[in-house]
Design a protein around this motif. Structure first.
Motif, short mmCIF file in Angstrom:
data_model
loop_
_atom_site.label_atom_id
_atom_site.label_comp_id
_atom_site.label_asym_id
_atom_site.label_seq_id
_atom_site.Cartn_x
_atom_site.Cartn_y
_atom_site.Cartn_z
N LYS A 198 0.82 -1.20 0.00
CA LYS A 198 0.00 0.00 0.00
C LYS A 198 0.86 1.26 0.00
CE LYS A 198 -4.02 2.13 0.51
NZ LYS A 198 -5.10 2.06 -0.49
N VAL A 199 2.03 1.18 0.60
CA VAL A 199 2.97 2.30 0.65
C VAL A 199 4.32 1.82 0.14
CG1 VAL A 199 1.77 3.49 2.52
CG2 VAL A 199 3.52 1.77 3.06
N GLY A 200 5.15 2.79 -0.25
CA GLY A 200 6.46 2.45 -0.76
C GLY A 200 7.51 2.42 0.34
N GLY A 201 8.62 1.77 0.02
CA GLY A 201 9.72 1.70 0.97
C GLY A 201 10.53 0.43 0.78
N TYR A 202 11.55 0.28 1.59
CA TYR A 202 12.38 -0.92 1.56
C TYR A 202 11.74 -2.02 2.39
CZ TYR A 202 16.25 1.49 -0.73
OH TYR A 202 17.03 2.17 -1.62
N VAL A 203 11.76 -3.24 1.85
CA VAL A 203 11.25 -4.40 2.58
C VAL A 203 12.30 -4.81 3.60
CG1 VAL A 203 10.48 -6.79 2.40
CG2 VAL A 203 9.87 -5.15 0.61
N THR A 204 11.92 -4.79 4.85
CA THR A 204 12.86 -5.15 5.91
C THR A 204 12.75 -6.60 6.34
OG1 THR A 204 11.28 -4.41 7.59
CG2 THR A 204 12.87 -2.79 6.78
N ASP A 205 11.63 -7.24 6.04
CA ASP A 205 11.47 -8.64 6.45
C ASP A 205 10.33 -9.27 5.66
OD1 ASP A 205 11.93 -10.98 7.73
OD2 ASP A 205 10.98 -10.41 9.62
N VAL A 206 10.48 -10.56 5.34
CA VAL A 206 9.45 -11.36 4.70
C VAL A 206 9.21 -12.57 5.61
CG1 VAL A 206 8.77 -12.70 2.69
CG2 VAL A 206 10.10 -10.60 2.40
N ASP A 207 8.02 -12.65 6.17
CA ASP A 207 7.74 -13.65 7.20
C ASP A 207 7.16 -14.95 6.66
OD1 ASP A 207 7.12 -10.73 8.43
OD2 ASP A 207 7.98 -12.01 9.98
N VAL A 208 7.02 -15.10 5.34
CA VAL A 208 6.45 -16.32 4.77
C VAL A 208 7.37 -16.83 3.68
CG1 VAL A 208 4.05 -15.70 5.28
CG2 VAL A 208 5.10 -14.93 3.13
N THR A 209 7.08 -18.04 3.23
CA THR A 209 7.84 -18.63 2.14
C THR A 209 6.87 -19.17 1.11
OG1 THR A 209 9.56 -20.23 1.56
CG2 THR A 209 7.94 -20.90 3.23
N ASP A 210 7.39 -19.72 0.04
CA ASP A 210 6.54 -20.19 -1.05
C ASP A 210 5.61 -21.30 -0.58
OD1 ASP A 210 7.61 -18.76 -3.55
OD2 ASP A 210 9.43 -19.53 -2.59
N ASN A 211 4.35 -21.21 -1.03
CA ASN A 211 3.32 -22.24 -0.80
C ASN A 211 2.98 -22.44 0.66
OD1 ASN A 211 3.50 -22.72 -3.64
ND2 ASN A 211 5.20 -24.14 -3.29
N GLN A 212 3.29 -21.48 1.49
CA GLN A 212 2.99 -21.59 2.91
C GLN A 212 1.54 -21.22 3.18
OE1 GLN A 212 5.63 -19.39 5.45
NE2 GLN A 212 4.26 -19.48 7.22
N HIS A 213 0.91 -21.96 4.06
CA HIS A 213 -0.47 -21.66 4.46
C HIS A 213 -0.44 -20.73 5.67
CE1 HIS A 213 -4.40 -22.21 6.41
NE2 HIS A 213 -4.84 -22.40 5.18
#
Length: 395
Positions: free
Chosen positions: A107-122
């Motif tokens: 929704k807003v711009g900026g640097y991604v500091t963390d991704v808490d999920v991985t591929d195909n995760q429920h």
């Protein structure tokens, strides 16, 4: 010599007039029918002795004959049952699992500091998917909070001025009352001086002094009344300033709410339960507002079966259905018809058919039918696009 010539003439006659040949077989004598019948009987007897009869062959292969009869009866019974049962169902192989998949974007711009999920995760609803740097948005929030506090201080200042102005209005009213009293006294003094002068008991100088005092009192009275009006008008000005300050406070609060909302947008969460697919966002990526980070497949999935238009004659919502997934043929799934689309699939496509143009060739259309499943299996992975074969009981 004569005999030789006679023989020669005879041969010539025979050569010129040859005797007719009878190549046909001689006709049998009717008296020989008995012999012929005896010969046929004898021949048939020999053949019968050489080849066993059908009954004897069946008797020799009793087991195979019984197995064949049983198989024939089973096939006939199965065919009858299949015909009686199959005509109650409609099935198609043009069916697949469907869902309202969507893109998860920032929704807003900026640097991604963390991704808490991985591929195909429920994930469950409300789970954090990614985090964007919050420092800029925290500063904007603090600035908006300061503006709110400033607006509140302005309102308090105006309120204090209004309170002070109320006191000034009261003071102006008191001065107006005093001026009115002095004017009344001056009018009385002037009237007495005029009366004394007319009687000859007073001096002209006294009359002129009282008249001057009366004019001064009239001026003071007018000035006092104007002061009251001015003080009251100043209250109106201060009240207008108060409304402006209150509007500024509302604006500052709105900016604060927007700043807090933007700060909350830095934490990207799942709106509903589902699976994360095609994860493209990574830690350190600079994203813009609206940029996709991943695709999301909700848990709410169903079957879209494209039946021929001739198959939906008796199809109605609520009819039971059996579903077989091509990837997992051992899993038998049950469901029911949810709805039948009011129109063929080609009508709602990007480029619908235009039968009014060109040569027309009638083609059996496909009508999408939505089938909801009672319970999806949990031991296998199921997602949109997977092929299934539904069988709906329509009769």
């Amino acid at each position: 010599m004569a005999s030789s010539q006679g023989a020669t003439v005879s041969e010539l006659e025979n050569r010129d007039h040859p005797e007719p040949r009878n190549d046909a077989a001689p006709k049998p004598d009717p008296r020989d029918k008995t012999d012929q019948r005896d010969r046929r009987t004898h021949d048939d007897g020999d053949k019968a002795e050489a080849r066993p009869s059908l009954r004897e062959r069946l008797r020799q292969h009793r087991v195979l004959t019984a197995i064949g009869l049983v198989a024939l009866v089973v096939c006939i019974a199965f065919g009858i049952v299949y015909w009686l049962n199959a005509r109650h169902y409609e099935t198609t192989d043009d069916a697949f699992i469907d869902a309202r998949s969507f893109s998860v974007a920032a929704k807003v711009g900026g640097y991604v500091t963390d991704v808490d999920v991985t591929d195909n995760q429920h994930v469950e609803a409300g789970a954090v998917l990614a985090q964007i740097d919050t420092r800029d948005y925290v500063a904007a929030r603090d600035q908006a909070q300061a503006q709110v506090e400033q607006a509140q201080a302005n309102i308090k200042n105006v309120e204090a001025q209004i309170f002070s102005q109320d006191a000034q209005v009261q003071q102006a009213r008191d001065q107006a009352d005093q001026a009115a009293a002095q004017l009344q006294f001056a009018e009385q003094e002037a009237a007495r001086a005029q009366e004394l002068v007319q009687k000859g008991a007073g001096t002209v100088q006294q009359q002129q002094r009282t008249k001057s005092d009366l004019q001064a009192s009239q001026a003071n009275d007018s000035r006092a009344k104007a002061g009251v009006i001015s003080a009251e008008r100043q209250i109106d000005v201060l009240k207008a300033q108060q409304k402006s300050a209150e509007a500024g406070l509302a604006q500052a609060r709105a900016q604060l709410a927007q700043a807090e909302l933007n700060l909350s947008y830095t934490k990207i969460t799942a709106a509903q339960a589902g699976r994360v697919v095609k994860l493209s966002g990574a830690k350190g990526t600079l994203v813009n507002a609206g940029q996709s980070l991943m695709m999301f497949v909700p848990d709410d999935i169903w079957v879209t079966a494209n039946y021929k238009e001739t198959q939906v004659t008796d199809m109605r919502p609520g009819q039971p259905a059996e579903i077989r997934i091509d990837a997992y043929p051992d899993h038998k799934i049950t469901g029911k018809v949810a709805s039948v689309q009011p129109g063929s699939g080609t009508v709602f496509s990007l480029l619908p058919a235009e039968n009014a143009t060109g040569n027309y060739v009638k083609v059996v259309q496909r009508v999408p039918v939505k089938i909801v499943v009672d319970r999806w299996p949990t031991d296998v992975t199921i997602g949109p696009g997977m092929s299934v074969v539904p069988k709906v009981r329509v009769r």
